[in-house]
Design an enzyme around this catalytic site. Sequence first.
Site, mmCIF file in Angstrom:
data_model
loop_
_atom_site.group_PDB
_atom_site.id
_atom_site.type_symbol
_atom_site.label_atom_id
_atom_site.label_comp_id
_atom_site.label_asym_id
_atom_site.label_seq_id
_atom_site.Cartn_x
_atom_site.Cartn_y
_atom_site.Cartn_z
ATOM 1 N N GLY A 133 0.828 -1.015 -0.369
ATOM 2 C CA GLY A 133 -0.256 -0.481 0.000
ATOM 3 C C GLY A 133 0.475 1.109 -0.311
ATOM 4 O O GLY A 133 1.085 1.358 1.709
ATOM 5 N N SER A 135 0.593 4.167 -3.468
ATOM 6 C CA SER A 135 -0.361 5.360 -3.478
ATOM 7 C C SER A 135 -1.400 5.577 -3.069
ATOM 8 O O SER A 135 -2.154 4.363 -3.299
ATOM 9 C CB SER A 135 -0.281 4.509 -5.178
ATOM 10 O OG SER A 135 0.189 4.724 -5.539
ATOM 11 N N GLU A 251 12.540 -3.934 -6.177
ATOM 12 C CA GLU A 251 11.813 -3.852 -7.271
ATOM 13 C C GLU A 251 12.140 -3.390 -8.580
ATOM 14 O O GLU A 251 11.228 -4.049 -9.513
ATOM 15 C CB GLU A 251 10.787 -3.119 -6.274
ATOM 16 C CG GLU A 251 9.071 -3.411 -7.555
ATOM 17 C CD GLU A 251 9.057 -2.050 -7.822
ATOM 18 O OE1 GLU A 251 7.492 -2.368 -8.319
ATOM 19 O OE2 GLU A 251 9.238 -1.602 -8.420
#
Length: 385
Positions: A133, A135, A251
Amino acid sequence: MAGLLDSFSHADIPAGAEALRPQVKAFLAEQMAGRPADARARSWSGFDADFSRAVAARGWLGLTLPREYGGGGADAFSRFVLVEEFLAAGAPVAAHWIGDRQSGPLLLHYGTEAQRRHYLPRMCAGEIFFCIGMSEPNAGSDLASVRTRAIGGEDGWTLNGQKIWTTYAHKSHYMIALVRTSGTSDDRQKGLSQFIIDLSLPGIDIRPIVDLTGDSHFNEVFFDDVHLPADALVGQEGAGWAQVNAELAFERSGPERIYSSIVLLDCWADHLRGVPDAHAGLAVLGRLLARMAVLREMSIAVTARLAAGESPVIEAALIKDIGTALEQEIPVAIAEALAAHPEVPVTDELLRTLAFVSQVAPAYSLRGGTREILRGMIARGLGLR
């Protein structure tokens, strides 16, 4: 700029990691048999819990995590090989994707020993899935502007706010969220913390978002006075910004930022093999593959730094920016090449794959940090901001 480019020293994938590749190829040949290209093009968004559990049964979930937490104890290069083969084959990785590449390493580095022993073995076994979580409405990828807030009390935290574009929240068991625990959004990076949130808790409302393709892997997630236990905090209160940036180095730098359109590219290459006098198409294919090869070398160079225990955040941002640009150009180039020769028959499978990738490609430069955010980071890394 030269200083940044010097960070990409040439590195080779060690023989020990390459030894994993034939095993992965054989596994995928069995698992992916009969899946059409337009289904395999959904690799990132393909949620298949059974597939993820089959990966776990081979010991490949949490491949780089220590064995004492259920992981494989391998290095970052081994994971590079595994991910590269999964994406090249279009494997449905979504169920375990976030936990394996982000949440697991985050908990290993910043979680408490109790958190590691509670979550990591179950994640490596494919028993629990994670989402992230980050954005929020009116903040987008500018994570320093998040407004979702957790207020501390005697028995834990009370969480209120909203997240958006949360991938597979509706099918995940846990979310690791970046929220504000002190100050205001004007304080930017200060006062941010990370929490692990059980998505079955009262006060959580998850609403799927249908995208252009008709799929619904994104979600809005609302928090209304959600009570979190004290041990839901990951790392130190107020250190969330530094933790998230370290998490994003994992990422943004891997082969996943190069291969989002590779199933389409592969499908088109098959098409060209059956077309006589396909010189123009082959020239376009060659240019795309040459750029992809350079990006692969850059990604391997960053993997070497991750393997050395470093956190190459700026270099990872550069790879994602350049990599997603290539991923977005591939469907455009293929569509133009096909349109230039309307007399050449095209299979329905190629057309379906092209249609899907063309519709989702704009999101490539949104997920994991927008192009504008990444270029700001690169500018700061170069001392230009």
